[in-house]
Design an enzyme around this catalytic site. Sequence first.
Site, PDB file in Angstrom:
ATOM      1  N   LYS A 120       0.828  -1.205   0.000  1.00 13.31           N
ATOM      2  CA  LYS A 120       0.000   0.000   0.000  1.00 13.31           C
ATOM      3  C   LYS A 120       0.865   1.259   0.000  1.00 13.31           C
ATOM      4  O   LYS A 120       0.640   2.178  -0.790  1.00 13.31           O
ATOM      5  CB  LYS A 120      -0.937   0.006   1.217  1.00 13.31           C
ATOM      6  CG  LYS A 120      -1.887   1.216   1.236  1.00 13.31           C
ATOM      7  CD  LYS A 120      -2.859   1.120   2.393  1.00 13.31           C
ATOM      8  CE  LYS A 120      -2.193   1.376   3.712  1.00 13.31           C
ATOM      9  NZ  LYS A 120      -3.149   1.453   4.839  1.00 13.31           N
ATOM     10  N   ASP A 138      -6.717   1.585   0.699  1.00 13.63           N
ATOM     11  CA  ASP A 138      -6.765   1.747   2.155  1.00 13.63           C
ATOM     12  C   ASP A 138      -8.196   1.468   2.616  1.00 13.63           C
ATOM     13  O   ASP A 138      -9.028   0.997   1.842  1.00 13.63           O
ATOM     14  CB  ASP A 138      -6.300   3.146   2.561  1.00 13.63           C
ATOM     15  CG  ASP A 138      -7.270   4.239   2.133  1.00 13.63           C
ATOM     16  OD1 ASP A 138      -8.212   3.954   1.349  1.00 13.63           O
ATOM     17  OD2 ASP A 138      -7.103   5.384   2.582  1.00 13.63           O
TER      18      ASP A 138
END
Length: 224
Positions: A120, A138
Site C-alpha cells: 500500500k 486503504d
Amino acid sequence: MNQKQRLEIFDRLATAIPDPTTELNYSSAFELLIAVVLSAQATDKGVNKATAKLFSVANTPSDILALGEAGLKEHIKTIGLFNSKAAHIITLCQQLLDKHNGQVPQTREELEGLAGVGRKTANVILNTAFGQHTIAVDTHIFRVANRTGLAPGKNVREVERKLEKCVPKKHIKDAHHLLILHGRYTCIARKPRCSSCVIEDLCEYQFKTGYQDEGTERKAKPLS
C-alpha cells in the site's frame, strides 16, 4: 455495474474534487515516503503536525540518521506506534543511502524492500510522487469500492485488481485520491452522507442515509 456507469462515477467525482491529491504535507519524494510510513494507523493531520517540526530540521536520509532513533522519536512521539515507526525509518534511511544513493526508488519491488514499506505504501509513493498508475487500497477505498458496487472484493488485493481493470483510463492516475477523499468526507463509515453525494443515484448501496453534517463536509459537494 457497467463500465458506462463507472465512467460517470469518476467523471462526477473529478468535477466535485478538482484537486485530488494527498493531504499529507511534503516537498520531496523522501518527505512523502516518511509521512506515509508515519501515517499507518494515524491521521494525516497528526502526521502533518509532527512532520512540520521534523522536516524543518531533518528532511534527508542523512539528516534523520544524524538525529538517531532517540532523536527521531522525540519528533514523532505524538503519533501512534512511534517506537516501531522510528526503528523502521532509521533502517529505511540507511537502506536508501546504501542501496539507492539516498534517493527514493521508483519501482514497487525496490520500495517494498525498504523497512516499514508494504504494498500500500509503495503504491502511494509510485502514484503520488512519481505519477504512476497505481491504486493503494486503504480502508476508505476498500469501503467505497464495496459499498458502491464499483469494484467489490473480499480483501484489498482483490479490490485493487478489480479497480486496475475497471477504472476508466482517463481517470486512472487520479482514481486513488478521488476515492480516498470521497470516502473520507462523504462516503464515511458509520453514516454516509448520501443526500450530499454526487454519485448517489449510481451507487448500489442498499442502506443509503440522509445524514449530512455541513460542519465537516468538505471535498465532495453536490453538482449544480
